[in-house]
Design an enzyme around this catalytic site. Sequence first.
Site, short mmCIF file in Angstrom:
data_model
loop_
_atom_site.label_atom_id
_atom_site.label_comp_id
_atom_site.label_asym_id
_atom_site.label_seq_id
_atom_site.Cartn_x
_atom_site.Cartn_y
_atom_site.Cartn_z
N THR A 189 0.87 -1.17 0.00
CA THR A 189 0.00 0.00 0.00
C THR A 189 0.91 1.23 0.00
OG1 THR A 189 0.00 0.14 2.40
CG2 THR A 189 -1.72 -1.21 1.40
N GLU A 334 -5.67 -3.65 -0.97
CA GLU A 334 -6.11 -4.74 -0.10
C GLU A 334 -7.22 -5.59 -0.74
OE1 GLU A 334 -5.49 -1.65 0.85
OE2 GLU A 334 -4.71 -1.54 2.89
N LYS A 441 -14.66 18.22 8.25
CA LYS A 441 -15.54 18.23 9.42
C LYS A 441 -15.83 19.68 9.80
CE LYS A 441 -13.60 13.85 10.31
NZ LYS A 441 -12.40 13.73 9.47
N TRP A 446 -20.36 16.64 8.27
CA TRP A 446 -19.36 16.24 7.27
C TRP A 446 -19.65 16.83 5.91
CZ3 TRP A 446 -17.97 10.33 7.91
CH2 TRP A 446 -17.35 10.17 9.17
P1 ADP Z 1 -3.05 4.37 -2.71
O1 ADP Z 1 -3.99 5.27 -3.42
O2 ADP Z 1 -2.98 4.70 -1.26
O3 ADP Z 1 -1.81 4.11 -3.41
P2 ADP Z 1 -4.80 2.27 -3.39
O4 ADP Z 1 -4.56 2.34 -4.83
O5 ADP Z 1 -4.99 0.96 -2.75
O6 ADP Z 1 -3.66 2.92 -2.63
O7 ADP Z 1 -5.99 3.24 -3.05
C1 ADP Z 1 -7.23 2.82 -2.60
C2 ADP Z 1 -8.07 4.01 -2.23
O8 ADP Z 1 -8.26 4.86 -3.36
C3 ADP Z 1 -9.45 3.66 -1.79
O9 ADP Z 1 -9.50 3.26 -0.44
C4 ADP Z 1 -10.21 4.96 -2.05
O10 ADP Z 1 -10.02 5.89 -1.00
C5 ADP Z 1 -9.53 5.50 -3.27
N1 ADP Z 1 -10.32 5.18 -4.46
C6 ADP Z 1 -10.13 4.18 -5.34
N2 ADP Z 1 -11.03 4.24 -6.33
C7 ADP Z 1 -11.84 5.29 -6.09
C8 ADP Z 1 -12.98 5.88 -6.72
N3 ADP Z 1 -13.47 5.41 -7.86
N4 ADP Z 1 -13.55 6.95 -6.13
C9 ADP Z 1 -13.07 7.45 -4.98
N5 ADP Z 1 -12.00 6.96 -4.35
C10 ADP Z 1 -11.39 5.90 -4.88
#
Ligand code: ADP
Length: 544
Positions: A189, A334, A441, A446
């Site tokens: 991650t 994940e 917030k 929110w």
């Molecule tokens: P990182 O962005 O931290 O490198 P990830 O690719 O696993 O790691 O990111 C996952 C996160 O990206 C999700 O938990 C969410 O917050 C955000 N995300 C992914 N797809 C979308 C989407 N279509 N709309 C909004 N947020 C998204």
Amino acid sequence: MSVPLLGQMMDAPLLLSALLTHAKDYHGDTEVVSRTVEGGIHRYTYADAAQRSRQLANALKRIGVGMGDRVGTLAWNGYRHFELYYAVSGSGAVMHTVNPRLFPEQVAWIINDAEDSVLCFDLTFAPLVEAIAPKCPTVKHWVAMTDRAHMPAIKLPNLLCYEDWVEAESDEYEWPQFDEKAACTLCYTSGTTGNPKGVLYSHRSMMIHTMSGAVPDVFNLSARDCVLPVVPMFHVNAWAVPYAAPMVGAKLVFPGAALDGASLHELFESEGVTFSAGVPTVWQGLLQHLQANKLKVSTLKRCVIGGSACPPALMKTFEQDYGVKIHHAWGMTEMSPLGTFNQLKNKHLKLSAEQQFAIETKQGRPPFGVQLKIVDADGRSLPRDGHAFGDLLVKGYWIVDRYFKGDKSPLQDGWFPTGDVGTLDSDGYLQITDRSKDVIKSGGEWISSIDLENVACAHPGVAQAAVIGVHHPKWDERPLLVVVKKPGEEVDRDALLAIFPDRVAKWWIPDDVVFVSELPMTATGKISKLRLREQLKDHRLPGV
Ligand code: ADP
């Protein structure tokens, strides 16, 4: 205890090597095309890719890579990376794709945590590798993913040339059969807070994920498609496209390091790409290139956009002006990463275009294999009414159970808390309100930063928008809109704020606007709210 009557069907483990073998046997002449780091286009077939992957499996064995050993990569989307995907996982070792856009210390930290024994890198990353090598004691072999003529002039112990290493081997190799629960790949991650965490996928979880991800209500992939994953192979396995394309026999096009609008457009057109996938910023770049040069796309039909929220304005423009259907998707490292995908249902087909669009801008619904629920602060389930929003939890066949080397489970009663906040409607369509750490917030209520960004992006003068909460003495936090203007467009603060009153509640309207020339990005090409908050932490809102 009663014992079930066992079925009497063949029992074969779900192993990723079977995908490439299938592509070789039934789509052997289908092309795999790559824009290379050395320059130029490389073109071969699934039969060639399968043969070279078998040679590579022998090469890995020769240097002592065994079951469960981790092989790291620092590489763009290309055919050699594709061969590694199959040779490493297929031989029972673990493919570990490292994100080269991270800071060098983070790259070294991740390689050490994974205990990679081999590290294969594209030429672009030769300087990075040279700098971190002394800090990576577990790496016994460094492999430059190139031919003899292009070997970089760097000093590394045990530096191998990929082409020499592979070509020296026979292609006689039987993919071993082993427990499908064995690990196939490892991704970290991004670790915006604390150290990155490793997610160790199994052959079984990745295979089920791939099969569920290719169906018509998800990627809708077939042997008639030509697929170009813009999403990097180091970003959650390029969303499983390198597995799904050979599974269905789709032509595969790898863009290499050139992810700008002009390079992508050229490749889409020259190779006849029908389907592509990437984060919103990539499509914003492509759109600007198309608009500025008055270009069209002639073969591209569908794109999946995920990784962060896709602005509705971007979806509309692609569909109306270019005839490209954008499908919004949501997921995370994940979750391998597929969580939800947006396609309409039969009952939606009789709705008006506007009503359909209102559904399509959501993040989509879960495919079979993923369950979603939203809960309040006390962990009580909230209704699926499209309004109540709460913390999103997930469960399913391809969702993390425990982090790599993690000593305690991240699960809550068997569910994985995503850190996202959203709503679910009665059909299971998810709408992400925000990441819980990005939600604003204000006075105990929110405000969704995504909703405000979507409004701002609908303004014709806006190229990119991000909304963050900044400190306010009375309300705790208030929204601040940060905007990158489209080149050559004039737009000022008041004109921008004037578009909000018709679209959001009065108390949601941003208190101020800041214009910037660019927004900070994360290593996966998303706007970094964390760094933006840092940069603007001293911004004083009007009247404060
Ligand atoms: P990182 O962005 O931290 O490198 P990830 O690719 O696993 O790691 O990111 C996952 C996160 O990206 C999700 O938990 C969410 O917050 C955000 N995300 C992914 N797809 C979308 C989407 N279509 N709309 C909004 N947020 C998204």
